[in-house]
Structures are given as C-alpha cells and as structure tokens.
Design a protein around this motif. Sequence first.
Motif, PDB file in Angstrom:
ATOM      1  N   GLN A 196     -15.752  14.080  35.354  1.00 34.81           N
ATOM      2  CA  GLN A 196     -16.745  13.737  34.339  1.00 34.81           C
ATOM      3  C   GLN A 196     -16.798  14.783  33.228  1.00 34.81           C
ATOM      4  OE1 GLN A 196     -20.659  12.260  35.938  1.00 34.81           O
ATOM      5  NE2 GLN A 196     -19.642  12.449  37.920  1.00 34.81           N
ATOM      6  N   LEU A 197     -16.485  16.029  33.555  1.00 36.53           N
ATOM      7  CA  LEU A 197     -16.539  17.119  32.577  1.00 36.53           C
ATOM      8  C   LEU A 197     -15.306  17.170  31.677  1.00 36.53           C
ATOM      9  CD1 LEU A 197     -17.862  19.990  34.878  1.00 36.53           C
ATOM     10  CD2 LEU A 197     -19.079  19.033  32.912  1.00 36.53           C
ATOM     11  N   SER A 198     -14.221  16.565  32.096  1.00 31.05           N
ATOM     12  CA  SER A 198     -12.975  16.683  31.344  1.00 31.05           C
ATOM     13  C   SER A 198     -13.028  15.897  30.039  1.00 31.05           C
ATOM     14  CB  SER A 198     -11.798  16.194  32.190  1.00 31.05           C
ATOM     15  OG  SER A 198     -11.870  14.790  32.373  1.00 31.05           O
ATOM     16  N   VAL A 199     -12.327  16.398  29.042  1.00 29.42           N
ATOM     17  CA  VAL A 199     -12.198  15.735  27.741  1.00 29.42           C
ATOM     18  C   VAL A 199     -10.730  15.786  27.346  1.00 29.42           C
ATOM     19  CG1 VAL A 199     -12.815  15.787  25.301  1.00 29.42           C
ATOM     20  CG2 VAL A 199     -14.531  16.379  27.025  1.00 29.42           C
ATOM     21  N   ALA A 200     -10.161  14.625  27.040  1.00 33.06           N
ATOM     22  CA  ALA A 200      -8.750  14.541  26.666  1.00 33.06           C
ATOM     23  C   ALA A 200      -7.872  15.194  27.734  1.00 33.06           C
ATOM     24  CB  ALA A 200      -8.522  15.189  25.302  1.00 33.06           C
ATOM     25  N   ASN A 201      -8.251  14.980  28.991  1.00 35.80           N
ATOM     26  CA  ASN A 201      -7.510  15.504  30.138  1.00 35.80           C
ATOM     27  C   ASN A 201      -7.452  17.024  30.175  1.00 35.80           C
ATOM     28  OD1 ASN A 201      -6.855  12.879  31.179  1.00 35.80           O
ATOM     29  ND2 ASN A 201      -5.326  12.701  29.547  1.00 35.80           N
ATOM     30  N   LYS A 202      -8.416  17.670  29.537  1.00 36.11           N
ATOM     31  CA  LYS A 202      -8.562  19.117  29.627  1.00 36.11           C
ATOM     32  C   LYS A 202      -9.888  19.413  30.314  1.00 36.11           C
ATOM     33  CE  LYS A 202      -5.774  20.225  25.537  1.00 36.11           C
ATOM     34  NZ  LYS A 202      -5.735  20.920  24.220  1.00 36.11           N
ATOM     35  N   THR A 203      -9.863  20.426  31.166  1.00 30.38           N
ATOM     36  CA  THR A 203     -11.040  20.764  31.959  1.00 30.38           C
ATOM     37  C   THR A 203     -11.411  22.219  31.719  1.00 30.38           C
ATOM     38  OG1 THR A 203     -10.386  19.182  33.678  1.00 30.38           O
ATOM     39  CG2 THR A 203     -11.995  20.862  34.283  1.00 30.38           C
ATOM     40  N   PHE A 204     -12.606  22.460  31.247  1.00 28.17           N
ATOM     41  CA  PHE A 204     -13.036  23.819  30.930  1.00 28.17           C
ATOM     42  C   PHE A 204     -14.136  24.331  31.850  1.00 28.17           C
ATOM     43  CE2 PHE A 204     -11.267  21.937  27.115  1.00 28.17           C
ATOM     44  CZ  PHE A 204     -10.413  22.926  26.657  1.00 28.17           C
ATOM     45  N   GLY A 205     -14.689  23.448  32.671  1.00 33.74           N
ATOM     46  CA  GLY A 205     -15.718  23.850  33.617  1.00 33.74           C
ATOM     47  C   GLY A 205     -15.525  23.108  34.919  1.00 33.74           C
ATOM     48  N   ALA A 206     -15.849  23.757  36.024  1.00 32.50           N
ATOM     49  CA  ALA A 206     -15.665  23.134  37.338  1.00 32.50           C
ATOM     50  C   ALA A 206     -16.780  23.566  38.266  1.00 32.50           C
ATOM     51  CB  ALA A 206     -14.307  23.518  37.921  1.00 32.50           C
ATOM     52  N   ILE A 294     -21.832   7.761  27.690  1.00 40.77           N
ATOM     53  CA  ILE A 294     -20.423   8.022  27.391  1.00 40.77           C
ATOM     54  C   ILE A 294     -19.570   7.593  28.585  1.00 40.77           C
ATOM     55  CG2 ILE A 294     -18.687   9.782  26.870  1.00 40.77           C
ATOM     56  CD1 ILE A 294     -20.631   9.477  24.597  1.00 40.77           C
ATOM     57  N   ILE A 295     -18.464   6.917  28.311  1.00 38.61           N
ATOM     58  CA  ILE A 295     -17.470   6.628  29.341  1.00 38.61           C
ATOM     59  C   ILE A 295     -16.129   7.172  28.856  1.00 38.61           C
ATOM     60  CG2 ILE A 295     -18.691   4.592  30.212  1.00 38.61           C
ATOM     61  CD1 ILE A 295     -16.684   2.867  28.650  1.00 38.61           C
ATOM     62  N   LYS A 296     -15.117   7.139  29.694  1.00 35.86           N
ATOM     63  CA  LYS A 296     -13.773   7.600  29.319  1.00 35.86           C
ATOM     64  C   LYS A 296     -12.827   6.406  29.221  1.00 35.86           C
ATOM     65  CE  LYS A 296     -14.722  12.084  30.031  1.00 35.86           C
ATOM     66  NZ  LYS A 296     -14.244  12.713  31.278  1.00 35.86           N
ATOM     67  N   ASP A 297     -11.956   6.427  28.216  1.00 32.22           N
ATOM     68  CA  ASP A 297     -10.934   5.391  28.139  1.00 32.22           C
ATOM     69  C   ASP A 297      -9.756   5.771  29.034  1.00 32.22           C
ATOM     70  OD1 ASP A 297      -9.329   7.241  26.806  1.00 32.22           O
ATOM     71  OD2 ASP A 297      -9.595   6.323  24.834  1.00 32.22           O
ATOM     72  N   LYS A 298      -8.707   4.978  29.028  1.00 35.76           N
ATOM     73  CA  LYS A 298      -7.575   5.199  29.936  1.00 35.76           C
ATOM     74  C   LYS A 298      -6.861   6.522  29.684  1.00 35.76           C
ATOM     75  CE  LYS A 298      -4.465   2.428  27.015  1.00 35.76           C
ATOM     76  NZ  LYS A 298      -3.662   3.556  26.542  1.00 35.76           N
ATOM     77  N   ASP A 299      -7.054   7.102  28.502  1.00 34.94           N
ATOM     78  CA  ASP A 299      -6.414   8.375  28.172  1.00 34.94           C
ATOM     79  C   ASP A 299      -7.348   9.564  28.375  1.00 34.94           C
ATOM     80  OD1 ASP A 299      -3.979   7.152  27.342  1.00 34.94           O
ATOM     81  OD2 ASP A 299      -4.973   6.557  25.481  1.00 34.94           O
ATOM     82  N   GLY A 300      -8.506   9.313  28.990  1.00 33.88           N
ATOM     83  CA  GLY A 300      -9.449  10.394  29.240  1.00 33.88           C
ATOM     84  C   GLY A 300     -10.254  10.793  28.018  1.00 33.88           C
ATOM     85  N   ILE A 301     -10.300   9.937  26.995  1.00 29.95           N
ATOM     86  CA  ILE A 301     -11.037  10.224  25.776  1.00 29.95           C
ATOM     87  C   ILE A 301     -12.453   9.651  25.886  1.00 29.95           C
ATOM     88  CG2 ILE A 301     -11.113   9.931  23.279  1.00 29.95           C
ATOM     89  CD1 ILE A 301      -8.784  11.627  24.266  1.00 29.95           C
ATOM     90  N   PRO A 302     -13.477  10.444  25.639  1.00 31.18           N
ATOM     91  CA  PRO A 302     -14.859   9.940  25.701  1.00 31.18           C
ATOM     92  C   PRO A 302     -15.123   8.881  24.644  1.00 31.18           C
ATOM     93  CG  PRO A 302     -14.806  12.349  25.767  1.00 31.18           C
ATOM     94  CD  PRO A 302     -13.430  11.902  25.391  1.00 31.18           C
ATOM     95  N   SER A 462     -23.904  14.567  32.412  1.00 34.96           N
ATOM     96  CA  SER A 462     -23.711  13.992  31.083  1.00 34.96           C
ATOM     97  C   SER A 462     -22.985  14.975  30.171  1.00 34.96           C
ATOM     98  CB  SER A 462     -25.075  13.630  30.463  1.00 34.96           C
ATOM     99  OG  SER A 462     -24.920  13.267  29.107  1.00 34.96           O
ATOM    100  N   ILE A 463     -21.750  14.613  29.768  1.00 39.81           N
ATOM    101  CA  ILE A 463     -21.074  15.454  28.779  1.00 39.81           C
ATOM    102  C   ILE A 463     -21.662  15.220  27.393  1.00 39.81           C
ATOM    103  CG2 ILE A 463     -18.940  15.690  30.077  1.00 39.81           C
ATOM    104  CD1 ILE A 463     -17.687  13.594  28.243  1.00 39.81           C
ATOM    105  N   ASP A 464     -22.306  14.082  27.184  1.00 39.13           N
ATOM    106  CA  ASP A 464     -23.036  13.817  25.940  1.00 39.13           C
ATOM    107  C   ASP A 464     -24.117  14.886  25.761  1.00 39.13           C
ATOM    108  OD1 ASP A 464     -24.576  12.868  23.849  1.00 39.13           O
ATOM    109  OD2 ASP A 464     -24.801  10.854  24.643  1.00 39.13           O
ATOM    110  N   GLU A 465     -24.875  15.130  26.807  1.00 38.70           N
ATOM    111  CA  GLU A 465     -25.905  16.171  26.757  1.00 38.70           C
ATOM    112  C   GLU A 465     -25.279  17.553  26.585  1.00 38.70           C
ATOM    113  OE1 GLU A 465     -29.731  17.670  29.438  1.00 38.70           O
ATOM    114  OE2 GLU A 465     -27.957  16.844  30.428  1.00 38.70           O
ATOM    115  N   MET A 466     -24.174  17.795  27.269  1.00 38.27           N
ATOM    116  CA  MET A 466     -23.518  19.104  27.230  1.00 38.27           C
ATOM    117  C   MET A 466     -23.036  19.460  25.827  1.00 38.27           C
ATOM    118  SD  MET A 466     -20.391  20.449  29.641  1.00 38.27           S
ATOM    119  CE  MET A 466     -19.002  19.635  28.860  1.00 38.27           C
TER     120      MET A 466
END
Length: 512
Positions: A196-206, A294-302, A462-466
């Motif tokens: 849920q935290l990832s954006v464009a298949n990049k992860t900055f928090g875990a 917010i949801i993610k598309d097939k490419d991991g884009i919010p 919520s990454i929208d909130e983040m």
Amino acid sequence: MKKIIICLFCLIIILCTVMFFACGKDNGNTADENQKNDSDSVQDNNENIISEEENSQTDNNIEVKLLPDIPDDLDLDGYKFRIFYSSLVEAGVWGLRDIVAEEINGEIINDTVFERNTYLEEKYNFEIVGTPTTLSNWQAPSIKKVILSGTDTYDAMFIRQSQTGSLIINGCLVNLNEVPYLDFSKSWWDQSIINQLSVANKTFGATGDVIATNNNAFRVILFNKNMIADFGLDDPYKIVRENKWNLDNFYNMCKDISLDVNGDGKMDENDRYGYLVQSGITINMFYAAGEQTIIKDKDGIPVISVGSEKCMQILQKINDILLTKDAVMFDSDYTRINSQHPEYVLQDVFEDKRGLFFAEVLQLAERMRSTDTEFGILPPPKADQNQTEYMCFADSSCINLMVIPVTNTNLERTGQILEAMCAESKYGLLPAYYEKTLKGKYSRDNDSEEMLDIIIKNKVISIDEMFDWGMHKAIQDVLKKRSGDFTSAIEKNLLKAQDKLEKTIATIEDLE
C-alpha cells in the motif's frame, strides 16, 4: 514338565509381542491425531503470525525457525548501528518500545527487545545505538535538514508515516527495494502495508515484526458488555462471526441508547451515548467499509478512486449515523475540558459505563487495563454482508515506518542488520506483543482474542493522507462537520488533488 514350561514361556513371548505391536499401532495413531490436532490449533490461532511455509516440521516434529538469508558467519567488526526512533518521552503512547532497551526491567516488551538485540549483537558482532526523537527533531523539516546536510548521521530511522511523504518527494530516503538482503516476501515483513505504501513500484517505508506494537495504531470498536445485556441487544461477537456486523446493524444498536442522565436538558460529558468517536478520524468507517480514496493501477501507479455510487452511499450512511440526534459524542466538543487530548474525555465517559460503542485505536485496551468496565473488542463494521473481509484502518499520525536516509554509506550492512532484526522479532517480539501482551493482558475474554485475529488480518493505511494529496482530507472535513456535502467537496478538490498526485508520481519516478 520341562516341555510344558518351555511351551508356556514361548506362548508368553508371543502374547507380549502381539500386545507390543498392537499398543505401538494404537499409540502411533494417537500421536498422529494429536499432532494433527495440535498443528490445526496452531494454524487456526496463529494464521497471521506463522505461515505454512515456516511451520515446516523436522522428522522429530519440531518447528523449524526460518532464518534470514544473510551469512551465518557474518562479522560486522563491532560496527555501531545508529538508529533514530520515535521516543516514549516525545510521543507518549506512540513512541516505539520495539527498537532499543537499555536493560532488563521485568516488562515483557522491553525485555524481549533487550534479549533480541543482545543476541544479534553477539552473533554478528555489532552494536545497536539508538537516538530517540525529541520535540525539536521529530518533524519532517528537522529530519530533512539533517539528511540534506549530507552527513552520514543515521543508518536507519523509525518515524511516523505522517512525516515520510515530505521526505520521499525531497529525495531524502532510499528505495528499499534496492537495499541488499531486505526481502519483503518474508513473513516477518507486513507485505500488505508495504504494498500500500509503494508508488510506481518503489518502496520508501516499511513495517513488520520489528515494529510489532504498530498494531496498536489500528482503529477498532470497543463495546460495553453490561450495556449490551441491559438493553437486550444481540451479542456483537456473534454478529461478527455471522458476517452481519455492518453499518446498518451498528446504527440500529447505538441509535436509541443516549440519555440525559442528570436531566439538565442538554447532552454533555455527564450523559450517556450510543457512539463515542474522535471527530478527526470519523473517516475510519469509510476505510473499514472497504473504500479507498486512492487505488493502484496495474503498473503500481496511484489513481484517485472516489465518487462512485457505492462510495457515496457509504459516506452518506456514515454521515447519517454521525447526525443521529444525541447518539454520538464527538471529542472536539470537549476541548474546554482537555484542550490537548479531548479524546480522553470520551475515555472517561466509556470507563464510567456511559458509552455503548467507542471507536478508538487498539492501544486503548492497554490504557484501560486497570478499569473495572467490562468491555469487548470488535473490528469496525463492514459496509454490508457482500464485503468479504473486515478491514481496520490506521491513520498516519499513529503508525511508524522504517526508512533509510540517502546519506547511508553501506546499504548492504544496513540491509543485513534490519533483515536480521525483523526476522528475529518474528519469533520473540511478535509473540511477546501479540500473545502475551495484547491477548494475555489487555483483552478481557476469549471472544476478544478471536476478534484480534480478525482485526490484525486486514490492515489499511492511506498514502493519500501520507502525501497530503487532498481527497482523504476533503472527505474527513465533511464528516467532521457532518454536513453531508460530499459531492461538492470531491468536485472542489479533485483537480487540485490530481495535480498534486501527478507531480508526486513524476518526482518519485525520477528518483534514482
């Protein structure tokens, strides 16, 4: 005579042999059945803690501890591993007890952390050095200033989700997917939250078992058992099990409970309510109903996902509940009593047995450990019976994330240590928190323990909130005002939120 004795002796041997094999067969079957029953029990009670892969058995039926994929003979030559983390002094109940413990003190979380760190430090020859946050250095601008100075000050940081969005878009954090030895497919990492935290298949928090107490941040519903009985209401536990715990049933149970106890003609902190809730987190029910801004598309884009017919129906239903005359007690109406923590006024009312349902974080069960109020713990209600799972939401101000600053000069070593810490936490810290503390100390009955398994199973953030894109805030503001004007709020904020989202994605895609 001698022949008779020999025959009798042989007969005895034959009988003993038959009895031996018969007993051996019976015992073998019983052992198999017991093993199966025990295995089923472990899987049923801990399906969210131990995966089937890791619950593998040796020939002696002993559980195998899954080890991290790092060299067993790793020697870090006494390196001082520097961790910046949210302190109990600064953050109160939201400070982290999971990272550093100075000594054994008899408190189970502290002692388990101390034992974990001591074991790992001795095994891999390094030292964990913690720097707790203070009031002056825990906000994103202060953290950003330290990182952008270029100084290699910290190897890893454990900070609030609310602080990470700004750090990400300012290029302060490492893409964790590129860190050697970090394996987010392992069960000691919370794969759902990480995805849920990832954006464009990049992860900055875990997050994962290394921050086991993060589970305290998820929003639940506490209920007063005696009031359920006094008003002849259906057993909430049974309603949950039957998949009937939804917004309609919740509303029907709490709408007729309120009472002007002292008869002064007004509803205040001295009276009785069906529903106690923090006004700033009423959006909790929206996420629990299976919706997202917010949801993610097939490419991991919010992608912004709000405004559907179902979404609007759910929002209106939540708003109608909040508008129910005198049934709902908002903490924001009681800042005159406690300006810093008006939610504590709600807690006082609940502990005084004048609140049927109380929407709060799971950590409240810890705060209420000494109360004599008989309460149970439930997941928030579903939208309706068509929703497959109960969902629990944590807002970004309460949950902590593990991040790595870009000033880190040795990602391989950092990945090895963090992976080892999280893996070891699975077998020590997580059971200490989940089984011995959360279930063993803070829940009041076996039913609540069952509910805790449901609560921990499906978690939402919520990454929208983040990133403060705006749709989360727009909906929350309407719910707080109880105006019900969701269509207008969405239309007003949609273009602005879309623009901010696209800029964030473009920035993140450009990050190395």
